[in-house]
Design a protein around this motif. Sequence first.
Motif, short mmCIF file in Angstrom:
data_model
loop_
_atom_site.label_atom_id
_atom_site.label_comp_id
_atom_site.label_asym_id
_atom_site.label_seq_id
_atom_site.Cartn_x
_atom_site.Cartn_y
_atom_site.Cartn_z
N ALA A 1 0.85 -1.19 0.00
CA ALA A 1 0.00 0.00 0.00
C ALA A 1 0.88 1.24 0.00
CB ALA A 1 -0.92 0.00 1.22
N TYR A 2 0.53 2.21 -0.83
CA TYR A 2 1.28 3.44 -0.98
C TYR A 2 0.34 4.63 -0.80
CZ TYR A 2 4.42 0.18 -3.39
OH TYR A 2 5.22 -0.87 -3.72
N GLN A 3 0.78 5.63 -0.02
CA GLN A 3 0.01 6.86 0.10
C GLN A 3 0.46 7.81 -1.00
OE1 GLN A 3 -0.15 8.61 4.01
NE2 GLN A 3 -1.92 9.89 3.46
N VAL A 4 -0.50 8.28 -1.82
CA VAL A 4 -0.16 9.07 -3.00
C VAL A 4 -1.09 10.27 -3.08
CG1 VAL A 4 0.68 7.04 -4.23
CG2 VAL A 4 -1.71 7.74 -4.48
N ASP A 5 -0.74 11.16 -3.98
CA ASP A 5 -1.59 12.31 -4.29
C ASP A 5 -2.72 11.83 -5.21
OD1 ASP A 5 -2.75 14.63 -5.41
OD2 ASP A 5 -0.91 15.76 -5.11
N PRO A 6 -4.00 12.10 -4.84
CA PRO A 6 -5.09 11.62 -5.71
C PRO A 6 -5.00 12.17 -7.12
CG PRO A 6 -5.90 13.16 -4.03
CD PRO A 6 -4.50 12.80 -3.66
N GLY A 7 -4.37 13.33 -7.30
CA GLY A 7 -4.23 13.88 -8.63
C GLY A 7 -3.36 13.05 -9.55
N ASP A 8 -2.50 12.18 -8.96
CA ASP A 8 -1.65 11.31 -9.77
C ASP A 8 -2.41 10.09 -10.29
OD1 ASP A 8 0.50 12.98 -9.34
OD2 ASP A 8 1.21 11.86 -7.59
N VAL A 9 -3.58 9.82 -9.71
CA VAL A 9 -4.33 8.61 -10.03
C VAL A 9 -5.64 8.92 -10.73
CG1 VAL A 9 -5.44 6.55 -9.06
CG2 VAL A 9 -3.27 7.38 -8.10
N LEU A 10 -6.39 9.86 -10.17
CA LEU A 10 -7.73 10.14 -10.67
C LEU A 10 -7.68 10.92 -11.97
CD1 LEU A 10 -9.40 11.17 -7.29
CD2 LEU A 10 -9.42 8.93 -8.40
N THR A 11 -8.66 10.67 -12.82
CA THR A 11 -8.80 11.37 -14.09
C THR A 11 -10.16 12.06 -14.10
OG1 THR A 11 -7.45 9.71 -15.19
CG2 THR A 11 -8.77 11.15 -16.60
N ALA A 12 -10.18 13.36 -14.35
CA ALA A 12 -11.44 14.10 -14.35
C ALA A 12 -12.34 13.61 -15.48
CB ALA A 12 -11.18 15.60 -14.51
N GLY A 13 -13.62 13.50 -15.17
CA GLY A 13 -14.58 13.03 -16.15
C GLY A 13 -15.35 11.84 -15.62
N SER A 14 -16.65 11.80 -15.90
CA SER A 14 -17.50 10.77 -15.32
C SER A 14 -17.20 9.38 -15.86
CB SER A 14 -18.97 11.12 -15.56
OG SER A 14 -19.22 11.25 -16.95
N ASN A 15 -16.65 9.27 -17.07
CA ASN A 15 -16.39 7.97 -17.68
C ASN A 15 -14.90 7.62 -17.75
OD1 ASN A 15 -19.14 7.48 -18.22
ND2 ASN A 15 -19.03 8.82 -20.01
N ALA A 16 -14.07 8.41 -17.10
CA ALA A 16 -12.62 8.21 -17.20
C ALA A 16 -12.15 7.17 -16.20
CB ALA A 16 -11.90 9.54 -16.98
N ARG A 17 -11.18 6.33 -16.63
CA ARG A 17 -10.58 5.35 -15.73
C ARG A 17 -9.37 5.97 -15.03
NH1 ARG A 17 -11.46 -0.01 -15.87
NH2 ARG A 17 -9.27 -0.46 -15.42
N PRO A 18 -9.09 5.54 -13.79
CA PRO A 18 -7.91 6.05 -13.10
C PRO A 18 -6.63 5.57 -13.76
CG PRO A 18 -8.93 4.28 -11.85
CD PRO A 18 -9.86 4.59 -12.98
N ARG A 19 -5.52 6.20 -13.38
CA ARG A 19 -4.23 5.86 -13.95
C ARG A 19 -3.44 4.98 -12.98
NH1 ARG A 19 -4.69 11.51 -15.04
NH2 ARG A 19 -3.64 11.90 -13.04
N ALA A 20 -2.64 4.10 -13.52
CA ALA A 20 -1.71 3.33 -12.70
C ALA A 20 -0.49 4.20 -12.40
CB ALA A 20 -1.29 2.06 -13.43
N ILE A 21 0.15 3.94 -11.27
CA ILE A 21 1.35 4.70 -10.91
C ILE A 21 2.54 3.74 -10.87
CG2 ILE A 21 0.05 6.41 -9.58
CD1 ILE A 21 0.98 4.95 -7.05
N ASP A 22 3.72 4.29 -11.10
CA ASP A 22 4.96 3.51 -11.02
C ASP A 22 5.41 3.51 -9.56
OD1 ASP A 22 7.41 2.32 -11.23
OD2 ASP A 22 8.10 3.53 -12.91
N THR A 23 5.34 2.36 -8.93
CA THR A 23 5.64 2.28 -7.50
C THR A 23 7.10 1.99 -7.19
OG1 THR A 23 5.09 -0.09 -7.49
CG2 THR A 23 3.30 1.47 -7.02
N ARG A 24 7.93 1.85 -8.23
CA ARG A 24 9.31 1.45 -7.98
C ARG A 24 10.09 2.46 -7.19
NH1 ARG A 24 10.64 -0.16 -14.13
NH2 ARG A 24 9.42 1.77 -14.35
N SER A 25 9.73 3.73 -7.30
CA SER A 25 10.45 4.77 -6.55
C SER A 25 9.71 5.21 -5.30
CB SER A 25 10.69 5.98 -7.46
OG SER A 25 9.44 6.51 -7.89
N LEU A 26 8.59 4.52 -4.97
CA LEU A 26 7.79 4.90 -3.81
C LEU A 26 8.07 3.97 -2.64
CD1 LEU A 26 4.32 5.60 -5.50
CD2 LEU A 26 6.13 7.24 -4.93
N ARG A 27 7.86 4.48 -1.44
CA ARG A 27 8.04 3.68 -0.23
C ARG A 27 6.66 3.27 0.26
NH1 ARG A 27 11.29 5.42 5.30
NH2 ARG A 27 10.90 3.44 6.43
#
Length: 800
Positions: A82-108
């Motif tokens: 589990a990683y705590q992230v900024d929702p802006g890095d994941v969420l996509t504006a728009g009612s039909n938009a899918r969220p984005r995957a993040i690269d966790t290799r540099s995250l703790r």
Amino acid sequence: MGFATSPKPLRVMPVRFRSFAAVVAALVCLSSALPADAGRQIVDLHKLDAYFALFAQDSNVPWKPATVRLDTYSSAPVAFAAYQVDPGDVLTAGSNARPRAIDTRSLRAVATWAFTPPGGYQFQSSDVKVPLGNRQGFFVVEARRGNVGEQVWINRTRIGLLSKETPADVLLYGADLGTGRPLSHMRVQFVVNRSFVVRYTDARGIVTWTTKPRPLFALASWGESVAFLSLLPQVPLPPTIVGVRVSSAVAHAGETLHVVGFARSRNGDVLRPARGAVSIDVRSGATEAVHENATLDAAGAFSLDMTIPASAPAGDYVVLAQTSDGVGGATLHVDANAGGLSLDANAACNGRCDPAKDVPVDIRALRNGAPVAGAPVHVAVIRSPHVYLGVREGETLWATTPWLDRTVTTDAAGRAVIAIPHPTDGLASTYGVTMESAGASAVTRIIVPTAPATVRLEVDRAEQTLGTPIAFDVFATMVAGGAPVRNATVTVALQHGSDAQQQSVTLDAEGHARGTFSSAPLGTNLLTATLTDGGATAMDARAVQVDQQASGSDMSDASGDVRIALDRAGYSVGDAINVAAHLDGADGDALLSFEGAMGAQTLLAPASQGRATGTLHATDATGALAVGAAFVRDGSLEWNDVPVLLRAPGRPAALSLDLAPSYAPGAQAAIPVHGAGQGTLVVRLSRGDPSGSARFDDLADLLAIGATTTQSSAPAGVTYHPWVDSTGQHAQVIGFERRSEPAGAVLAQAASQTIAWSVAPAAASLALTMPHEPGRYVLSVLFLGTDGQVAAATENVVVQ
């Protein structure tokens, strides 16, 4: 209900297997299909390790355990982080938009753990605990098996965000999901034209956006908690509303069709009768069959007769009425003639058909008006085990299915009779009858209730997640006239094989009751609602599919547990509206609102023991008006609304008729009309129940166009969102495509026969000559007022 087997029974899609045996069977079949000299094939079941799916709940409060749902087909261990992230890095504006995957290799990671699914090589759905404690914030959970990974987000928040979205503005209300109190001075970031615009809530927890362009996303933050909503586009209010109705939803080629309608134009915030001309077309696709022009009268009404060409092919047509700045339409089915041959059919019952007996249908074949003997007529019947009253036109209800398919031959008088077999399930029936002979065609609809009253059962969701409650609504009305059945007891049962649950609910003054079953078994469950009226039993039924993981979520679903009572049935502009709202177990404050196209009038009221009261004031606006209430309960922000009847120009109104119990054949009747002022009155007496575009009752609904959309970031129901593929190889997911209704099981419209038709200035009573033939007839009256009001009434007329 079953699985489609052609042309492609298997397809890649984001759902899970229902049966591991199906997977193994497919692999074994593949092995046996290989050449004999290829050597013995060994099925590598470890390939199933790559098949898994990850889901998380849409709403998650920090004082409850955090879990994700993992669907697997083998017991290979799964590594989680589990990683705590900024929702802006994941969420996509728009009612039909899918969220984005993040690269966790540099995250703790804030937490890592492993989970081994039980059960070996079989489908297994597991709730996996996420060790986040009481942390708040936005997290991404990643699941991995080797180089195959999936990610899903979890929002641990105490913010509940409610939106009221209208063509004029966007109102957001923020509440603490723990205390139920409003969040004042909460930071809200609106996404407008790809930029963030920051606003803050006022002391009542409310922020309103009134300018253009409109935002399409809102992100609220309070301490470590965030909440967000994708704001939905709002259709601008039309400058003119045009309504169209026809004398019958089915017409034969060569017949004359009565057409009536109205036009209402916006004058500020009020609808008024339009002026000028209206152009009316009957079209089949791009082909124009008939064109006529008419002039709007002082009530903004028009009426005319249109003759369908004798050569018109069978099919569905549309009747379009167009003014200078508005257009409206009605559907029409045309029965074709062929070489002068025409078909006609009617139920041969004297009055209502007996539900315990087969339904006789009288078929006639005529060529140029003369009976045709020896004509083979193919008859197909579709049955729906419901009475189509209060049902949205075009909606296909549960268990609608082909019922009879037969060919009959007409006798010397050009007639043939078929008997539609009566069901044994105790449910009412609506039959759609379709006939064809040598290119000529005809359709009709026959309603067979089981009692003077009818019951309609509706469920919040036809597909439900295992362990979540099944909420339902029951509506009961009289078949004749549609008056609500008040204070009666309805028994509702939930059945799954030998497992059965039952409860009783009491109908209110509107003929409505609400109930909930706390849980249901996995698989298909049948709900039935039973009402005994005058010794006869009315029933309705619905199916609910309970899955390990139900697909889809909807933050705009109202909660039927929120009850709202108003002190009067109708109001005038400026009147006080005394509101009493209730939600068992609610805390803090309730948001009460009077909602219309021009925005929402709001009031905060303490929710003492789940009850809140307050006074709002009625104002006029184009479209639907409603009173809403929102409460916080057990970490969710639940809402509901009820319509408000406003007695004002340009709005729907009430109309009623005083009829005698019966009339003598050929009698001259003067029938009092209540609720009709100055304007135009349309009167139709028909044999058979009008359906679809021939119904007058729902025409006034066009004036109450929906103008407010409500969403909650923390709805009451448990809803889930699916994974996105992580870095590395993608997880393999195979599913079956399920078809819930047989293809083509669509009910035909009713070919009601118009006995009398008149369009005249409105009066306190209407003069009507009764038919000479005894039986049951349907009287439909439409009022179009010079002040813009629209009202309708329908009653049964008995001639004996």
